[in-house]
Design an enzyme around this catalytic site. Sequence first.
Site, short mmCIF file in Angstrom:
data_model
loop_
_atom_site.label_atom_id
_atom_site.label_comp_id
_atom_site.label_asym_id
_atom_site.label_seq_id
_atom_site.Cartn_x
_atom_site.Cartn_y
_atom_site.Cartn_z
N THR A 206 0.84 -1.19 0.00
CA THR A 206 0.00 0.00 0.00
C THR A 206 0.87 1.24 0.00
O THR A 206 1.88 1.29 0.70
CB THR A 206 -0.95 0.05 1.21
OG1 THR A 206 -1.92 -0.97 1.05
CG2 THR A 206 -1.67 1.37 1.35
N ARG A 234 -12.86 -8.78 -2.65
CA ARG A 234 -12.57 -8.23 -1.31
C ARG A 234 -12.23 -6.73 -1.42
O ARG A 234 -11.45 -6.31 -2.24
CB ARG A 234 -11.40 -8.99 -0.70
CG ARG A 234 -11.00 -8.51 0.71
CD ARG A 234 -9.83 -7.56 0.67
NE ARG A 234 -9.31 -7.25 2.01
CZ ARG A 234 -8.35 -6.37 2.23
NH1 ARG A 234 -7.79 -5.71 1.23
NH2 ARG A 234 -7.94 -6.13 3.46
N GLY A 236 -10.75 -3.49 0.65
CA GLY A 236 -9.97 -3.14 1.84
C GLY A 236 -10.35 -1.77 2.36
O GLY A 236 -11.34 -1.15 1.94
N ASP A 237 -9.53 -1.28 3.28
CA ASP A 237 -9.81 0.02 3.91
C ASP A 237 -9.47 1.21 3.02
O ASP A 237 -10.04 2.30 3.17
CB ASP A 237 -8.95 0.16 5.18
CG ASP A 237 -7.46 0.04 4.85
OD1 ASP A 237 -7.04 -1.03 4.37
OD2 ASP A 237 -6.72 1.03 5.04
N THR A 256 -2.12 2.33 6.39
CA THR A 256 -1.66 1.07 5.80
C THR A 256 -1.67 0.00 6.88
O THR A 256 -1.52 0.31 8.06
CB THR A 256 -0.25 1.21 5.20
OG1 THR A 256 0.22 -0.10 4.83
CG2 THR A 256 0.76 1.82 6.17
N GLY A 257 -1.89 -1.24 6.47
CA GLY A 257 -1.92 -2.32 7.44
C GLY A 257 -3.08 -3.26 7.17
O GLY A 257 -3.56 -3.36 6.03
N GLY A 259 -6.36 -4.24 6.60
CA GLY A 259 -7.51 -3.44 6.19
C GLY A 259 -8.77 -3.67 6.99
O GLY A 259 -9.51 -2.73 7.31
N1 ASP Z 1 -4.56 -1.80 4.00
C1 ASP Z 1 -4.36 -2.58 2.81
C2 ASP Z 1 -5.56 -3.46 2.61
O1 ASP Z 1 -5.99 -4.07 3.56
C3 ASP Z 1 -3.14 -3.40 2.81
C4 ASP Z 1 -1.88 -2.75 3.31
O2 ASP Z 1 -1.89 -1.60 3.70
O3 ASP Z 1 -0.85 -3.40 3.34
O4 ASP Z 1 -6.02 -3.59 1.50
#
Ligand code: ASP
Length: 336
Positions: A206, A234, A236-237, A256-257, A259
């Site tokens: 991300t 799917r 994500g956030d 980031t992280g 989601g």
């Molecule tokens: N937040 C992102 C998601 O869940 C993934 C990421 O930030 O690594 O799609």
Amino acid sequence: MKSNIYLPVTIILLTFLLMSVCGKTQNNPGNQTVWALALHGGAGTISPDMPDSLKQQYYDGLQQALRVGEIILKDGGSALDAVEMVVRNLEDNPLFNAGRGSVFTIDGKHELDAAIMDGSTLAAGALTGLTTVKNPVSLARIVMEESPHIFFSGPGAEEFANQTGVERVENSYFHTETRYRQWQRTRPDEASLLPDGWLEGDKYGTVGAVALDVDGNLAAATSTGGMTNKQFGRVGDVPIIGSGTFANHFVAISATGWGEQIMRNVSANTIANYMEFRNSSLEEAINFVLTQRLNPGDAGFVAVDRDGNISMQMNTLGMYRGSINSLGEQVVRIWE
Ligand code: ASP
């Protein structure tokens, strides 16, 4: 008689002058940060044992992206232009999980998400499930500026792209050997639903950017390939306004992280509201979400507030990140 009129008029004029000088000082206190930019290239369990040559590639990539934003903001360009162009640059860099280096879905394909938000107007544009758009962040900007809607998904998002001049590519353009090997290593039955699945280091990515421009406007943009091995459709956030991406008059945030965790805590908006309603600093607001709402290992945030304060915090082992401002202060880091 005349001097009787001039005196009160002079006093009134002097009072206005004084008020306007004081007002300016309050809006732009002491240190006078005129513009500021922060970016990330993903958070997660990033091994400090990474070979030096690879570390250097990441530092170079982050620095190049910072430079793109710096040129725009230094020249009086808008925060929106800066975050779009910075994220585009990171999307084109195969090191990061967005655009070119996006992760593989459970079906061995690539589905991309992106969002952009203008803090001065609360205008926003977002997309999920893109399969052929080279730079999703730029399409998000077109959604924001040219569509009556905010968020398009899957085939509808591709259809929207057909009506614009954005550059299109085959889905295989997003294929990189590194991500392919990561995908092959993941067990299909885990389907990326467990945090341990990505905390092991195979999944981080991300990209995002936040900026304050010389006119005092804030903007945020985020773009991602999502999580390795993610299931069909799917979301994500990242494209959920208020979760992975948010900007208003107070602050601009990109996350980031993991989601699902970021979404269920409406994290970016919670940071903004915490700041506004509790009159807290940006640092405190992010710390609150990282420690009181999210679990260790969940996420990282980059953010800038209207005074040019920058915060880049995570509760993961690492986060590719960097920042720069008009005072010449520059930071590029991966670990603490
Ligand atoms: N937040 C992102 C998601 O869940 C993934 C990421 O930030 O690594 O799609």
